[in-house]
Scaffold this active site. Sequence first.
Site, PDB file in Angstrom:
ATOM      1  N   HIS A  10       5.361   6.273  -1.850  1.00 30.40           N
ATOM      2  CA  HIS A  10       6.005   5.039  -2.302  1.00 30.40           C
ATOM      3  C   HIS A  10       5.264   3.828  -1.750  1.00 30.40           C
ATOM      4  O   HIS A  10       4.483   3.944  -0.821  1.00 30.40           O
ATOM      5  CB  HIS A  10       7.471   4.998  -1.845  1.00 30.40           C
ATOM      6  CG  HIS A  10       7.609   4.876  -0.365  1.00 30.40           C
ATOM      7  ND1 HIS A  10       7.486   5.951   0.490  1.00 30.40           N
ATOM      8  CD2 HIS A  10       7.824   3.789   0.427  1.00 30.40           C
ATOM      9  CE1 HIS A  10       7.639   5.545   1.739  1.00 30.40           C
ATOM     10  NE2 HIS A  10       7.829   4.239   1.732  1.00 30.40           N
ATOM     11  N   HIS A  18       0.860  -1.182   0.000  1.00 36.47           N
ATOM     12  CA  HIS A  18       0.000   0.000   0.000  1.00 36.47           C
ATOM     13  C   HIS A  18       0.902   1.240   0.000  1.00 36.47           C
ATOM     14  O   HIS A  18       2.122   1.116   0.090  1.00 36.47           O
ATOM     15  CB  HIS A  18      -0.888   0.010   1.250  1.00 36.47           C
ATOM     16  CG  HIS A  18      -0.077   0.142   2.502  1.00 36.47           C
ATOM     17  ND1 HIS A  18       0.538  -0.943   3.102  1.00 36.47           N
ATOM     18  CD2 HIS A  18       0.266   1.220   3.231  1.00 36.47           C
ATOM     19  CE1 HIS A  18       1.224  -0.526   4.151  1.00 36.47           C
ATOM     20  NE2 HIS A  18       1.084   0.782   4.261  1.00 36.47           N
TER      21      HIS A  18
END
Length: 186
Positions: free
Chosen positions: A126, A41
């Site tokens: 990220h 995630h």
Amino acid sequence: MRLFVGVPIPQAMAEAVGEVCQTWARKLRSRVAWVRPALMHVTLKFLGEVPPAQVPAIQSALEALAAPAFSLAPQGAGFFPSAARPRVFWLGFGEGAPELRNLAQGLEAALEPLGFAPETRPFTGHVTLARIKDAAPGDPWLQAAQAVAALQLPVFAVDRMVLWQSILGPQGPRYQPVREYLLSRG
């Protein structure tokens, strides 16, 4: 409750990245904790241990946050703090990265009145692929990053954020959604 707010990524994307990571896991001597594809995630804000009584206030703040939906394009891969001293191996983003940063900044502002200190480091959106416990000299980390960056991953819609509870266990963490928050369209 150990909580964080994040953006889910498409399952097919996580599985594609996970396959490349598993190929490289067999080629590296470093001591590495690879993130399972089901747990991949984008973290917007880590809240840490939160008393259950504070959860309704957090939910209200997230509900009140007005943020538009946007598209996000996976692009590039790298390391924190650097390729010379890799501790985190990550997948980055190109298109949509400024919108992701704006969402994270809005979240910081919404949660600060509840006692959550703003992050001091600049936000870099990220997906964490691995945590490197001990980097073995000579391991081809740059080639691993190039292999991830070379993947043809599709642009995806960021139309919600999720308040997750992280439950730590002997087999690693498990993330349980507490509540989803839809981002506005248009």
